[in-house]
Design a protein around this motif. Sequence first.
Motif, PDB file in Angstrom:
ATOM      1  N   MET A 149       0.845  -1.200   0.000  1.00 19.40           N
ATOM      2  CA  MET A 149       0.000   0.000   0.000  1.00 19.40           C
ATOM      3  C   MET A 149       0.880   1.249   0.000  1.00 19.40           C
ATOM      4  O   MET A 149       0.597   2.225  -0.699  1.00 19.40           O
ATOM      5  N   ASP A 150       1.973   1.198   0.785  1.00 14.83           N
ATOM      6  CA  ASP A 150       2.841   2.379   0.873  1.00 14.83           C
ATOM      7  C   ASP A 150       3.423   2.766  -0.485  1.00 14.83           C
ATOM      8  O   ASP A 150       3.432   3.931  -0.871  1.00 14.83           O
ATOM      9  N   SER A 151       3.933   1.745  -1.230  1.00 18.32           N
ATOM     10  CA  SER A 151       4.568   2.086  -2.511  1.00 18.32           C
ATOM     11  C   SER A 151       3.511   2.544  -3.520  1.00 18.32           C
ATOM     12  O   SER A 151       3.739   3.499  -4.271  1.00 18.32           O
ATOM     13  N   LEU A 152       2.357   1.896  -3.509  1.00 14.72           N
ATOM     14  CA  LEU A 152       1.294   2.323  -4.423  1.00 14.72           C
ATOM     15  C   LEU A 152       0.884   3.770  -4.152  1.00 14.72           C
ATOM     16  O   LEU A 152       0.805   4.594  -5.065  1.00 14.72           O
ATOM     17  N   LEU A 153       0.648   4.071  -2.861  1.00 11.20           N
ATOM     18  CA  LEU A 153       0.162   5.413  -2.536  1.00 11.20           C
ATOM     19  C   LEU A 153       1.223   6.470  -2.789  1.00 11.20           C
ATOM     20  O   LEU A 153       0.924   7.552  -3.305  1.00 11.20           O
ATOM     21  N   LYS A 154       2.484   6.155  -2.443  1.00  8.88           N
ATOM     22  CA  LYS A 154       3.527   7.169  -2.655  1.00  8.88           C
ATOM     23  C   LYS A 154       3.673   7.478  -4.148  1.00  8.88           C
ATOM     24  O   LYS A 154       3.733   8.639  -4.551  1.00  8.88           O
ATOM     25  N   CYS A 155       3.736   6.446  -4.968  1.00 10.60           N
ATOM     26  CA  CYS A 155       3.892   6.694  -6.414  1.00 10.60           C
ATOM     27  C   CYS A 155       2.700   7.454  -6.975  1.00 10.60           C
ATOM     28  O   CYS A 155       2.858   8.399  -7.751  1.00 10.60           O
ATOM     29  N   PHE A 156       1.500   7.057  -6.565  1.00  7.38           N
ATOM     30  CA  PHE A 156       0.317   7.777  -7.071  1.00  7.38           C
ATOM     31  C   PHE A 156       0.326   9.227  -6.591  1.00  7.38           C
ATOM     32  O   PHE A 156       0.005  10.143  -7.337  1.00  7.38           O
ATOM     33  N   GLN A 157       0.702   9.415  -5.330  1.00  6.98           N
ATOM     34  CA  GLN A 157       0.660  10.765  -4.774  1.00  6.98           C
ATOM     35  C   GLN A 157       1.627  11.694  -5.507  1.00  6.98           C
ATOM     36  O   GLN A 157       1.261  12.789  -5.934  1.00  6.98           O
TER      37      GLN A 157
END
Length: 299
Positions: A149-157
Amino acid sequence: MRPSITLARRGSLLAGSFTSRAAAAGPSPQPSASGQPSDGSRCRVALVQGSSRGLGLEFARQLLQRPDHAVVATCRTPSAARELQELQRQHGSSRLAVVQLDPNDEASIAAAAEHVAAQHSHLDLLVNASGVLHDATMTPETGLARVTMDSLLKCFQVNAAGHILVCKAFAPLLVNAAEAGGATPERPAVIANLSARVGSIGDNQLGGWYSYRASKAAVNQLTKCMALEFERRKQPVACILLHPGTVDTDLSKPFQRNVPPEKLFPRERAVRQLLQIIDRTSMQDTGRFYDWKGTEVEW
Ligand SMILES: NC(=O)c1ccc[n+]([C@@H]2O[C@H](COP(=O)([O-])OP(=O)(O)OC[C@H]3O[C@@H](n4cnc5c(N)ncnc54)[C@H](OP(=O)(O)O)[C@@H]3O)[C@@H](O)[C@H]2O)c1
């Protein structure tokens, strides 16, 4: 579907016959201490978001070589952006304004937009150059088991949400470029969001890098939506996505081992190529995704 616009159709840009708009326009108005040209003509204003290092810093450097341009360079931490500070020492604060903007923080984006609007009535160019592929807590995923979740959210953000929210905040200044008499459908204000070929779903042959790839596909879709909206409103703001090639920056550093030297571009070359594309952008190009050669990339 519209024909793809390659550099061949645009003229022999790489063969050296290209004349930038600044050069084609003849002698350039010089921004004065106020940031406006001293001869009363219109100063072009470019904003580069994510200009602390890498491609963003190089965009700021090359845009400053155009005497009729004032440049606004934004970054998360201006006090740590030494090369940007050095550029400002060289060119003066009337040519280069360094403004704090964190694309993860809507309040920071809004404050930066307010600050820039107090200095400039319009923007001719917005380049979103921030991006993350890896950092201290994240490496691009080699397989599904590594997706978090962390990598998905950081990249999207950073790679998608940050770009579109910056576009939203600065859109009024880009629209003002038309009212200030500079932007037309042939020579619109331009938003250039740095994407990556790995964001292309049609071109995905290898898989992996789930979060980064998906975030680039997301910024492509967001930019397309925005392009259609400006077009529908008949506002001459062209929105394009750019793949710079593999460029020698911190972002690509850990992955350069398998890149043949001729395919690893120096920053100077990569940005020169991208600026050639930006300079030739008309409303015909809006909503399109180009690589560094000016060839359209499939979605
Ligand atoms: N280099 C390549 O080969 C390549 C290829 C395809 C696409 N691109 C795209 O081109 C753009 C520029 O990349 P680059 O190679 O210049 O990368 P870079 O040298 O690593 O610079 C990245 C920039 O993004 C900012 N940034 C990094 N992490 C961030 C975060 N968590 N939140 C907010 N800002 C952050 C950095 O600011 P700080 O200094 O504050 O960290 C810096 O200004 C990116 O969108 C990238 O995806 C690059």
